[in-house]
Design a protein around this motif. Structure first.
Motif, mmCIF file in Angstrom:
data_model
loop_
_atom_site.group_PDB
_atom_site.id
_atom_site.type_symbol
_atom_site.label_atom_id
_atom_site.label_comp_id
_atom_site.label_asym_id
_atom_site.label_seq_id
_atom_site.Cartn_x
_atom_site.Cartn_y
_atom_site.Cartn_z
ATOM 1 N N PHE A 26 -11.205 52.762 32.163
ATOM 2 C CA PHE A 26 -11.603 53.698 31.110
ATOM 3 C C PHE A 26 -11.225 53.156 29.734
ATOM 4 C CE2 PHE A 26 -10.523 57.625 28.633
ATOM 5 C CZ PHE A 26 -11.832 58.028 28.426
ATOM 6 N N ALA A 27 -10.018 52.636 29.604
ATOM 7 C CA ALA A 27 -9.556 52.106 28.318
ATOM 8 C C ALA A 27 -10.385 50.903 27.881
ATOM 9 C CB ALA A 27 -8.088 51.739 28.401
ATOM 10 N N ARG A 28 -10.743 50.063 28.835
ATOM 11 C CA ARG A 28 -11.522 48.875 28.478
ATOM 12 C C ARG A 28 -12.916 49.238 27.976
ATOM 13 N NH1 ARG A 28 -11.601 43.595 32.034
ATOM 14 N NH2 ARG A 28 -11.586 42.279 30.210
ATOM 15 N N SER A 29 -13.597 50.137 28.683
ATOM 16 C CA SER A 29 -14.939 50.506 28.248
ATOM 17 C C SER A 29 -14.900 51.288 26.939
ATOM 18 C CB SER A 29 -15.653 51.306 29.329
ATOM 19 O OG SER A 29 -15.054 52.566 29.491
ATOM 20 N N LEU A 30 -13.884 52.113 26.775
ATOM 21 C CA LEU A 30 -13.757 52.868 25.537
ATOM 22 C C LEU A 30 -13.409 51.949 24.370
ATOM 23 C CD1 LEU A 30 -13.940 55.798 24.555
ATOM 24 C CD2 LEU A 30 -11.474 55.979 24.939
ATOM 25 N N ALA A 31 -12.572 50.940 24.613
ATOM 26 C CA ALA A 31 -12.199 49.994 23.558
ATOM 27 C C ALA A 31 -13.397 49.212 23.053
ATOM 28 C CB ALA A 31 -11.129 49.034 24.068
ATOM 29 N N GLU A 32 -14.337 48.925 23.934
ATOM 30 C CA GLU A 32 -15.549 48.224 23.502
ATOM 31 C C GLU A 32 -16.399 49.096 22.590
ATOM 32 O OE1 GLU A 32 -17.486 47.074 27.068
ATOM 33 O OE2 GLU A 32 -16.035 45.484 27.523
ATOM 34 N N GLN A 33 -16.308 50.411 22.757
ATOM 35 C CA GLN A 33 -17.140 51.317 21.978
ATOM 36 C C GLN A 33 -16.499 51.735 20.659
ATOM 37 O OE1 GLN A 33 -18.045 54.558 24.581
ATOM 38 N NE2 GLN A 33 -19.105 53.266 26.048
ATOM 39 N N VAL A 34 -15.195 52.051 20.666
ATOM 40 C CA VAL A 34 -14.577 52.632 19.465
ATOM 41 C C VAL A 34 -13.438 51.806 18.887
ATOM 42 C CG1 VAL A 34 -15.186 54.983 20.113
ATOM 43 C CG2 VAL A 34 -12.979 54.069 20.796
ATOM 44 N N GLY A 35 -13.054 50.721 19.536
ATOM 45 C CA GLY A 35 -11.961 49.892 19.054
ATOM 46 C C GLY A 35 -10.686 50.153 19.849
ATOM 47 N N PRO A 36 -9.788 49.183 19.837
ATOM 48 C CA PRO A 36 -8.609 49.280 20.708
ATOM 49 C C PRO A 36 -7.611 50.379 20.329
ATOM 50 C CG PRO A 36 -8.502 47.306 19.363
ATOM 51 C CD PRO A 36 -9.848 47.902 19.148
ATOM 52 N N ILE A 37 -7.385 50.590 19.062
ATOM 53 C CA ILE A 37 -6.397 51.601 18.649
ATOM 54 C C ILE A 37 -6.907 53.002 18.961
ATOM 55 C CG2 ILE A 37 -5.095 52.550 16.724
ATOM 56 C CD1 ILE A 37 -4.228 49.733 17.552
ATOM 57 N N ASN A 38 -8.135 53.283 18.591
ATOM 58 C CA ASN A 38 -8.704 54.605 18.880
ATOM 59 C C ASN A 38 -8.836 54.848 20.383
ATOM 60 O OD1 ASN A 38 -8.924 55.185 16.179
ATOM 61 N ND2 ASN A 38 -11.034 54.478 16.044
ATOM 62 N N ALA A 39 -9.155 53.795 21.124
ATOM 63 C CA ALA A 39 -9.286 53.934 22.575
ATOM 64 C C ALA A 39 -7.935 54.257 23.213
ATOM 65 C CB ALA A 39 -9.853 52.660 23.173
ATOM 66 N N ALA A 40 -6.894 53.553 22.814
ATOM 67 C CA ALA A 40 -5.562 53.821 23.363
ATOM 68 C C ALA A 40 -5.113 55.235 23.030
ATOM 69 C CB ALA A 40 -4.564 52.799 22.823
ATOM 70 N N THR A 41 -5.377 55.667 21.818
ATOM 71 C CA THR A 41 -5.022 57.029 21.422
ATOM 72 C C THR A 41 -5.758 58.051 22.273
ATOM 73 O OG1 THR A 41 -4.661 56.278 19.152
ATOM 74 C CG2 THR A 41 -4.985 58.628 19.488
ATOM 75 N N ALA A 42 -7.035 57.848 22.489
ATOM 76 C CA ALA A 42 -7.829 58.795 23.280
ATOM 77 C C ALA A 42 -7.385 58.829 24.736
ATOM 78 C CB ALA A 42 -9.309 58.427 23.193
ATOM 79 N N VAL A 43 -7.093 57.674 25.320
ATOM 80 C CA VAL A 43 -6.691 57.615 26.722
ATOM 81 C C VAL A 43 -5.362 58.317 26.931
ATOM 82 C CG1 VAL A 43 -5.909 56.046 28.535
ATOM 83 C CG2 VAL A 43 -8.018 55.573 27.308
ATOM 84 N N TYR A 44 -4.384 58.008 26.125
ATOM 85 C CA TYR A 44 -3.064 58.599 26.331
ATOM 86 C C TYR A 44 -3.013 60.057 25.911
ATOM 87 C CZ TYR A 44 -1.486 54.057 27.693
ATOM 88 O OH TYR A 44 -1.343 52.887 28.366
ATOM 89 N N LEU A 45 -3.793 60.446 24.925
ATOM 90 C CA LEU A 45 -3.855 61.854 24.548
ATOM 91 C C LEU A 45 -4.507 62.686 25.650
ATOM 92 C CD1 LEU A 45 -3.244 63.923 22.350
ATOM 93 C CD2 LEU A 45 -5.493 63.449 21.394
ATOM 94 N N SER A 46 -5.553 62.153 26.270
ATOM 95 C CA SER A 46 -6.187 62.890 27.374
ATOM 96 C C SER A 46 -5.245 63.002 28.567
ATOM 97 C CB SER A 46 -7.506 62.234 27.782
ATOM 98 O OG SER A 46 -7.278 60.945 28.285
ATOM 99 N N GLY A 47 -4.466 61.971 28.851
ATOM 100 C CA GLY A 47 -3.474 62.045 29.914
ATOM 101 C C GLY A 47 -2.391 63.060 29.623
ATOM 102 N N LEU A 48 -1.951 63.110 28.378
ATOM 103 C CA LEU A 48 -0.951 64.095 27.978
ATOM 104 C C LEU A 48 -1.480 65.511 28.127
ATOM 105 C CD1 LEU A 48 1.769 64.846 26.550
ATOM 106 C CD2 LEU A 48 0.448 64.762 24.432
ATOM 107 N N LEU A 49 -2.688 65.747 27.672
ATOM 108 C CA LEU A 49 -3.264 67.089 27.759
ATOM 109 C C LEU A 49 -3.467 67.525 29.208
ATOM 110 C CD1 LEU A 49 -5.858 66.927 24.851
ATOM 111 C CD2 LEU A 49 -3.637 68.078 24.879
#
Length: 64
Positions: A26-49
């Motif tokens: 998920f992080a890899r495909s998201l990083a290709e779309q929105v960039g690595p920093i935004n992707a990491a933020t989205a992945v870990y925020l969704s896990g937290l929620l």
């Protein structure tokens, strides 16, 4: 007295393994779309929620 239910622990463990195993793809495909920093933020925020949503009701429940 408050007790932590064992079934919730088992289910949370299985959910953690499932989330951990899918995080990389998920992080890899998201990083290709929105960039690595935004992707990491989205992945870990969704896990937290998801973790809060699953765990918080059991933690707030009291068995008196």
């Amino acid at each position: 007295m408050w007790r932590y239910p064992g079934n919730l622990s088992r289910g949370s463990g299985f959910a953690a393994i499932a989330l951990w195993s899918t995080t990389f793809a998920f992080a890899r495909s998201l990083a290709e779309q929105v960039g690595p920093i935004n992707a990491a933020t989205a992945v870990y925020l969704s896990g937290l929620l998801l973790g809060v949503k699953v765990s918080l009701p059991a933690l707030l429940r009291r068995d008196d």
